[in-house]
Write a protein that holds these residues in place. Structure first.
Motif, PDB file in Angstrom:
ATOM      1  N   MET A 128       0.833  -1.211   0.000  1.00 29.39           N
ATOM      2  CA  MET A 128       0.000   0.000   0.000  1.00 29.39           C
ATOM      3  C   MET A 128       0.869   1.262   0.000  1.00 29.39           C
ATOM      4  SD  MET A 128      -3.092  -0.846  -0.364  1.00 29.39           S
ATOM      5  CE  MET A 128      -3.904   0.684   0.003  1.00 29.39           C
ATOM      6  N   PHE A 129       1.883   1.263   0.850  1.00 29.46           N
ATOM      7  CA  PHE A 129       2.774   2.420   0.900  1.00 29.46           C
ATOM      8  C   PHE A 129       3.497   2.607  -0.431  1.00 29.46           C
ATOM      9  CE2 PHE A 129       7.028   4.160   1.403  1.00 29.46           C
ATOM     10  CZ  PHE A 129       6.724   5.419   1.898  1.00 29.46           C
ATOM     11  N   SER A 130       4.024   1.529  -0.982  1.00 25.69           N
ATOM     12  CA  SER A 130       4.846   1.658  -2.193  1.00 25.69           C
ATOM     13  C   SER A 130       4.029   2.124  -3.393  1.00 25.69           C
ATOM     14  CB  SER A 130       5.587   0.357  -2.499  1.00 25.69           C
ATOM     15  OG  SER A 130       4.695  -0.689  -2.783  1.00 25.69           O
ATOM     16  N   TYR A 131       2.827   1.587  -3.562  1.00 25.25           N
ATOM     17  CA  TYR A 131       1.999   2.044  -4.688  1.00 25.25           C
ATOM     18  C   TYR A 131       1.445   3.447  -4.455  1.00 25.25           C
ATOM     19  CZ  TYR A 131       2.207  -2.196  -7.474  1.00 25.25           C
ATOM     20  OH  TYR A 131       2.649  -3.223  -8.272  1.00 25.25           O
ATOM     21  N   SER A 132       1.145   3.799  -3.209  1.00 19.03           N
ATOM     22  CA  SER A 132       0.693   5.168  -2.914  1.00 19.03           C
ATOM     23  C   SER A 132       1.794   6.164  -3.258  1.00 19.03           C
ATOM     24  CB  SER A 132       0.316   5.311  -1.443  1.00 19.03           C
ATOM     25  OG  SER A 132      -0.780   4.481  -1.139  1.00 19.03           O
ATOM     26  N   TRP A 133       3.029   5.814  -2.890  1.00 15.62           N
ATOM     27  CA  TRP A 133       4.163   6.676  -3.210  1.00 15.62           C
ATOM     28  C   TRP A 133       4.338   6.792  -4.729  1.00 15.62           C
ATOM     29  CZ3 TRP A 133       8.606   4.710  -5.599  1.00 15.62           C
ATOM     30  CH2 TRP A 133       9.627   5.651  -5.777  1.00 15.62           C
ATOM     31  N   ALA A 134       4.221   5.680  -5.452  1.00 13.87           N
ATOM     32  CA  ALA A 134       4.383   5.709  -6.915  1.00 13.87           C
ATOM     33  C   ALA A 134       3.320   6.598  -7.565  1.00 13.87           C
ATOM     34  CB  ALA A 134       4.333   4.292  -7.483  1.00 13.87           C
ATOM     35  N   VAL A 135       2.092   6.510  -7.088  1.00 10.29           N
ATOM     36  CA  VAL A 135       1.024   7.368  -7.607  1.00 10.29           C
ATOM     37  C   VAL A 135       1.353   8.839  -7.323  1.00 10.29           C
ATOM     38  CG1 VAL A 135      -1.404   8.036  -7.275  1.00 10.29           C
ATOM     39  CG2 VAL A 135      -0.793   5.620  -7.552  1.00 10.29           C
ATOM     40  N   CYS A 136       1.864   9.127  -6.141  1.00 13.29           N
ATOM     41  CA  CYS A 136       2.244  10.500  -5.801  1.00 13.29           C
ATOM     42  C   CYS A 136       3.371  11.015  -6.705  1.00 13.29           C
ATOM     43  CB  CYS A 136       2.668  10.603  -4.334  1.00 13.29           C
ATOM     44  SG  CYS A 136       1.275  10.480  -3.189  1.00 13.29           S
ATOM     45  N   ILE A 137       4.299  10.144  -7.061  1.00 17.22           N
ATOM     46  CA  ILE A 137       5.360  10.538  -7.997  1.00 17.22           C
ATOM     47  C   ILE A 137       4.714  10.956  -9.326  1.00 17.22           C
ATOM     48  CG2 ILE A 137       7.283   9.689  -9.424  1.00 17.22           C
ATOM     49  CD1 ILE A 137       8.149  10.207  -6.587  1.00 17.22           C
ATOM     50  N   GLY A 138       3.817  10.138  -9.838  1.00 14.59           N
ATOM     51  CA  GLY A 138       3.144  10.463 -11.094  1.00 14.59           C
ATOM     52  C   GLY A 138       2.377  11.778 -11.018  1.00 14.59           C
ATOM     53  N   LEU A 139       1.630  11.971  -9.945  1.00 16.41           N
ATOM     54  CA  LEU A 139       0.884  13.224  -9.765  1.00 16.41           C
ATOM     55  C   LEU A 139       1.833  14.418  -9.681  1.00 16.41           C
ATOM     56  CD1 LEU A 139      -1.862  12.124  -7.219  1.00 16.41           C
ATOM     57  CD2 LEU A 139      -2.220  12.879  -9.586  1.00 16.41           C
ATOM     58  N   SER A 140       2.933  14.247  -8.979  1.00 17.23           N
ATOM     59  CA  SER A 140       3.876  15.360  -8.832  1.00 17.23           C
ATOM     60  C   SER A 140       4.455  15.774 -10.183  1.00 17.23           C
ATOM     61  CB  SER A 140       5.011  14.997  -7.860  1.00 17.23           C
ATOM     62  OG  SER A 140       5.938  14.098  -8.440  1.00 17.23           O
ATOM     63  N   ARG A 141       4.683  14.805 -11.061  1.00 16.81           N
ATOM     64  CA  ARG A 141       5.248  15.120 -12.374  1.00 16.81           C
ATOM     65  C   ARG A 141       4.247  15.915 -13.227  1.00 16.81           C
ATOM     66  NH1 ARG A 141      10.261  15.365 -12.246  1.00 16.81           N
ATOM     67  NH2 ARG A 141      10.482  14.813 -14.450  1.00 16.81           N
ATOM     68  N   MET A 142       2.957  15.630 -13.051  1.00 20.84           N
ATOM     69  CA  MET A 142       1.937  16.419 -13.752  1.00 20.84           C
ATOM     70  C   MET A 142       1.826  17.807 -13.149  1.00 20.84           C
ATOM     71  SD  MET A 142      -1.105  13.719 -14.686  1.00 20.84           S
ATOM     72  CE  MET A 142      -1.330  13.079 -13.034  1.00 20.84           C
ATOM     73  N   ILE A 143       1.844  17.904 -11.821  1.00 26.22           N
ATOM     74  CA  ILE A 143       1.751  19.195 -11.151  1.00 26.22           C
ATOM     75  C   ILE A 143       2.919  20.087 -11.546  1.00 26.22           C
ATOM     76  CG2 ILE A 143       1.939  20.330  -8.883  1.00 26.22           C
ATOM     77  CD1 ILE A 143       0.196  17.960  -7.804  1.00 26.22           C
ATOM     78  N   LEU A 144       4.096  19.489 -11.715  1.00 23.19           N
ATOM     79  CA  LEU A 144       5.270  20.263 -12.112  1.00 23.19           C
ATOM     80  C   LEU A 144       5.252  20.646 -13.584  1.00 23.19           C
ATOM     81  CD1 LEU A 144       8.030  18.430 -10.061  1.00 23.19           C
ATOM     82  CD2 LEU A 144       7.024  20.686  -9.621  1.00 23.19           C
ATOM     83  N   GLY A 145       4.292  20.109 -14.318  1.00 25.86           N
ATOM     84  CA  GLY A 145       4.115  20.519 -15.704  1.00 25.86           C
ATOM     85  C   GLY A 145       5.002  19.817 -16.701  1.00 25.86           C
ATOM     86  N   VAL A 146       5.603  18.712 -16.309  1.00 23.94           N
ATOM     87  CA  VAL A 146       6.513  18.027 -17.233  1.00 23.94           C
ATOM     88  C   VAL A 146       5.884  16.806 -17.903  1.00 23.94           C
ATOM     89  CG1 VAL A 146       8.618  18.914 -16.199  1.00 23.94           C
ATOM     90  CG2 VAL A 146       7.644  16.796 -15.320  1.00 23.94           C
ATOM     91  N   HIS A 147       4.669  16.427 -17.458  1.00 25.09           N
ATOM     92  CA  HIS A 147       3.993  15.273 -18.059  1.00 25.09           C
ATOM     93  C   HIS A 147       2.480  15.461 -18.098  1.00 25.09           C
ATOM     94  CE1 HIS A 147       7.414  12.665 -18.512  1.00 25.09           C
ATOM     95  NE2 HIS A 147       7.803  12.991 -17.297  1.00 25.09           N
ATOM     96  N   TYR A 148       1.912  14.906 -19.140  1.00 30.45           N
ATOM     97  CA  TYR A 148       0.461  14.799 -19.269  1.00 30.45           C
ATOM     98  C   TYR A 148      -0.003  13.524 -18.563  1.00 30.45           C
ATOM     99  CZ  TYR A 148       0.694  18.279 -23.025  1.00 30.45           C
ATOM    100  OH  TYR A 148       0.894  19.426 -23.752  1.00 30.45           O
TER     101      TYR A 148
END
Length: 170
Positions: A128-148
Protein backbone atom coordinates in the motif's frame (compact mmCIF):
# COMPACT_ATOMS: atom_id res chain seq x y z
CA UNK A 1 -9.42 8.58 -32.17
CA UNK A 2 -5.86 9.48 -31.07
CA UNK A 3 -6.66 13.13 -31.61
CA UNK A 4 -9.59 12.87 -29.18
CA UNK A 5 -7.43 11.04 -26.60
CA UNK A 6 -4.70 13.70 -26.80
CA UNK A 7 -7.30 16.47 -26.56
CA UNK A 8 -8.80 14.95 -23.39
CA UNK A 9 -5.29 14.40 -22.05
CA UNK A 10 -4.42 18.07 -22.50
CA UNK A 11 -7.72 19.14 -20.96
CA UNK A 12 -7.13 16.96 -17.87
CA UNK A 13 -3.61 18.34 -17.57
CA UNK A 14 -4.86 21.92 -17.86
CA UNK A 15 -7.37 21.39 -15.05
CA UNK A 16 -4.72 19.80 -12.80
CA UNK A 17 -2.28 22.62 -13.60
CA UNK A 18 -4.84 25.26 -12.58
CA UNK A 19 -5.76 23.31 -9.42
CA UNK A 20 -2.08 22.97 -8.42
CA UNK A 21 -1.51 26.69 -8.75
CA UNK A 22 -4.72 27.61 -6.97
CA UNK A 23 -3.75 25.45 -3.96
CA UNK A 24 0.00 26.19 -4.14
CA UNK A 25 1.09 22.57 -4.57
CA UNK A 26 4.30 23.24 -6.50
CA UNK A 27 6.73 23.10 -3.53
CA UNK A 28 5.19 19.87 -2.25
CA UNK A 29 5.22 18.34 -5.73
CA UNK A 30 8.88 19.28 -6.15
CA UNK A 31 9.80 17.50 -2.90
CA UNK A 32 7.77 14.41 -3.80
CA UNK A 33 9.23 14.31 -7.30
CA UNK A 34 12.78 14.42 -5.92
CA UNK A 35 12.16 11.16 -4.03
CA UNK A 36 11.77 9.57 -7.46
CA UNK A 37 15.19 10.65 -8.72
CA UNK A 38 17.43 7.78 -9.85
CA UNK A 39 20.11 7.72 -7.13
CA UNK A 40 17.54 7.16 -4.38
CA UNK A 41 16.58 3.81 -5.93
CA UNK A 42 20.17 2.60 -5.85
CA UNK A 43 20.57 3.70 -2.22
CA UNK A 44 17.33 1.95 -1.25
CA UNK A 45 18.25 -1.25 -3.11
CA UNK A 46 21.75 -1.33 -1.62
CA UNK A 47 20.48 -0.61 1.89
CA UNK A 48 17.94 -3.44 1.70
CA UNK A 49 20.57 -5.80 0.31
CA UNK A 50 22.72 -5.17 3.37
CA UNK A 51 20.01 -4.97 6.04
CA UNK A 52 17.28 -7.41 5.03
CA UNK A 53 17.38 -11.18 4.36
CA UNK A 54 15.27 -10.68 1.22
CA UNK A 55 17.36 -7.71 0.13
CA UNK A 56 19.28 -9.62 -2.52
CA UNK A 57 16.06 -10.89 -4.10
CA UNK A 58 14.75 -7.34 -4.18
CA UNK A 59 18.01 -5.98 -5.58
CA UNK A 60 17.99 -8.53 -8.40
CA UNK A 61 14.32 -8.07 -9.31
CA UNK A 62 14.29 -4.27 -9.08
CA UNK A 63 17.72 -3.88 -10.67
CA UNK A 64 17.00 -6.05 -13.70
CA UNK A 65 13.56 -4.50 -14.06
CA UNK A 66 14.96 -0.97 -13.95
CA UNK A 67 17.51 -1.85 -16.64
CA UNK A 68 14.86 -3.27 -18.97
CA UNK A 69 12.33 -0.52 -18.20
CA UNK A 70 14.92 2.19 -18.83
CA UNK A 71 15.80 0.66 -22.19
CA UNK A 72 12.13 0.47 -23.21
CA UNK A 73 11.52 3.97 -21.85
CA UNK A 74 14.27 5.42 -24.06
CA UNK A 75 12.91 3.64 -27.12
CA UNK A 76 9.34 4.82 -26.48
CA UNK A 77 10.42 8.38 -25.67
CA UNK A 78 12.38 8.68 -28.90
CA UNK A 79 9.60 7.12 -30.97
CA UNK A 80 6.81 9.28 -29.52
CA UNK A 81 8.80 12.55 -29.33
CA UNK A 82 5.82 14.15 -27.61
CA UNK A 83 6.44 17.73 -26.49
CA UNK A 84 6.21 18.32 -22.74
CA UNK A 85 3.30 20.39 -21.43
CA UNK A 86 5.71 22.92 -19.88
CA UNK A 87 6.85 23.77 -23.40
CA UNK A 88 3.30 24.51 -24.59
CA UNK A 89 1.97 28.07 -24.87
CA UNK A 90 -1.03 27.76 -22.53
CA UNK A 91 0.94 26.39 -19.58
CA UNK A 92 1.04 28.23 -16.24
CA UNK A 93 4.80 28.50 -15.77
CA UNK A 94 6.68 27.09 -12.80
CA UNK A 95 10.38 27.33 -11.92
CA UNK A 96 11.21 23.78 -13.02
CA UNK A 97 12.97 22.55 -16.14
CA UNK A 98 12.93 18.84 -17.10
CA UNK A 99 16.09 16.98 -18.03
CA UNK A 100 15.03 16.29 -21.62
CA UNK A 101 12.59 17.54 -24.27
CA UNK A 102 10.05 14.74 -24.57
CA UNK A 103 7.28 13.61 -22.24
CA UNK A 104 5.94 10.17 -23.25
CA UNK A 105 6.42 8.05 -21.15
CA UNK A 106 7.29 9.49 -17.76
CA UNK A 107 10.61 8.06 -16.61
CA UNK A 108 10.05 9.01 -12.98
CA UNK A 109 6.70 7.23 -13.01
CA UNK A 110 8.12 4.19 -14.81
CA UNK A 111 10.87 3.82 -12.22
CA UNK A 112 8.50 4.45 -9.30
CA UNK A 113 6.17 1.70 -10.49
CA UNK A 114 9.12 -0.65 -11.07
CA UNK A 115 10.06 -0.14 -7.44
CA UNK A 116 6.48 -0.43 -6.16
CA UNK A 117 5.84 -3.60 -8.11
CA UNK A 118 9.17 -5.11 -7.03
CA UNK A 119 8.23 -4.29 -3.44
CA UNK A 120 4.86 -6.00 -3.95
CA UNK A 121 6.61 -9.25 -4.90
CA UNK A 122 9.34 -9.28 -2.25
CA UNK A 123 7.79 -7.28 0.61
CA UNK A 124 4.00 -7.60 0.20
CA UNK A 125 3.42 -5.97 3.58
CA UNK A 126 4.68 -2.67 2.08
CA UNK A 127 2.42 -2.79 -0.98
CA UNK A 128 0.00 0.00 0.00
CA UNK A 129 2.77 2.42 0.90
CA UNK A 130 4.85 1.66 -2.19
CA UNK A 131 2.00 2.04 -4.69
CA UNK A 132 0.69 5.17 -2.91
CA UNK A 133 4.16 6.68 -3.21
CA UNK A 134 4.38 5.71 -6.91
CA UNK A 135 1.02 7.37 -7.61
CA UNK A 136 2.24 10.50 -5.80
CA UNK A 137 5.36 10.54 -8.00
CA UNK A 138 3.14 10.46 -11.09
CA UNK A 139 0.88 13.22 -9.76
CA UNK A 140 3.88 15.36 -8.83
CA UNK A 141 5.25 15.12 -12.37
CA UNK A 142 1.94 16.42 -13.75
CA UNK A 143 1.75 19.19 -11.15
CA UNK A 144 5.27 20.26 -12.11
CA UNK A 145 4.12 20.52 -15.70
CA UNK A 146 6.51 18.03 -17.23
CA UNK A 147 3.99 15.27 -18.06
CA UNK A 148 0.46 14.80 -19.27
CA UNK A 149 -1.82 12.18 -17.64
CA UNK A 150 -1.27 9.80 -20.58
CA UNK A 151 2.51 10.00 -20.02
CA UNK A 152 1.93 8.92 -16.42
CA UNK A 153 -0.41 6.09 -17.40
CA UNK A 154 2.04 4.72 -19.98
CA UNK A 155 4.92 5.04 -17.51
CA UNK A 156 3.03 3.17 -14.79
CA UNK A 157 2.02 0.34 -17.12
CA UNK A 158 5.58 0.09 -18.45
CA UNK A 159 6.97 -0.12 -14.92
CA UNK A 160 4.47 -2.70 -13.70
CA UNK A 161 4.65 -4.95 -16.76
CA UNK A 162 8.44 -4.87 -16.87
CA UNK A 163 8.61 -6.25 -13.33
CA UNK A 164 6.04 -8.94 -14.12
CA UNK A 165 8.16 -10.02 -17.09
CA UNK A 166 11.45 -10.06 -15.15
CA UNK A 167 9.83 -11.88 -12.22
CA UNK A 168 8.54 -14.58 -14.60
CA UNK A 169 12.02 -14.95 -16.12
CA UNK A 170 13.94 -15.20 -12.85
Amino acid sequence: MFEMIFKLDKLAFSQLNKFAHRYQLIKLATKISMTGDGPWYLYFMALLQVLHPKGEDFFNLAGLSLLLAFTLYLILKNISRRQRPCHEEDFIAIPFEPSDRFSLPSGHTTAAFVMATSVSYIFPEWIMFSYSWAVCIGLSRMILGVHYPLDILVGSVLGIETVHLIYALI
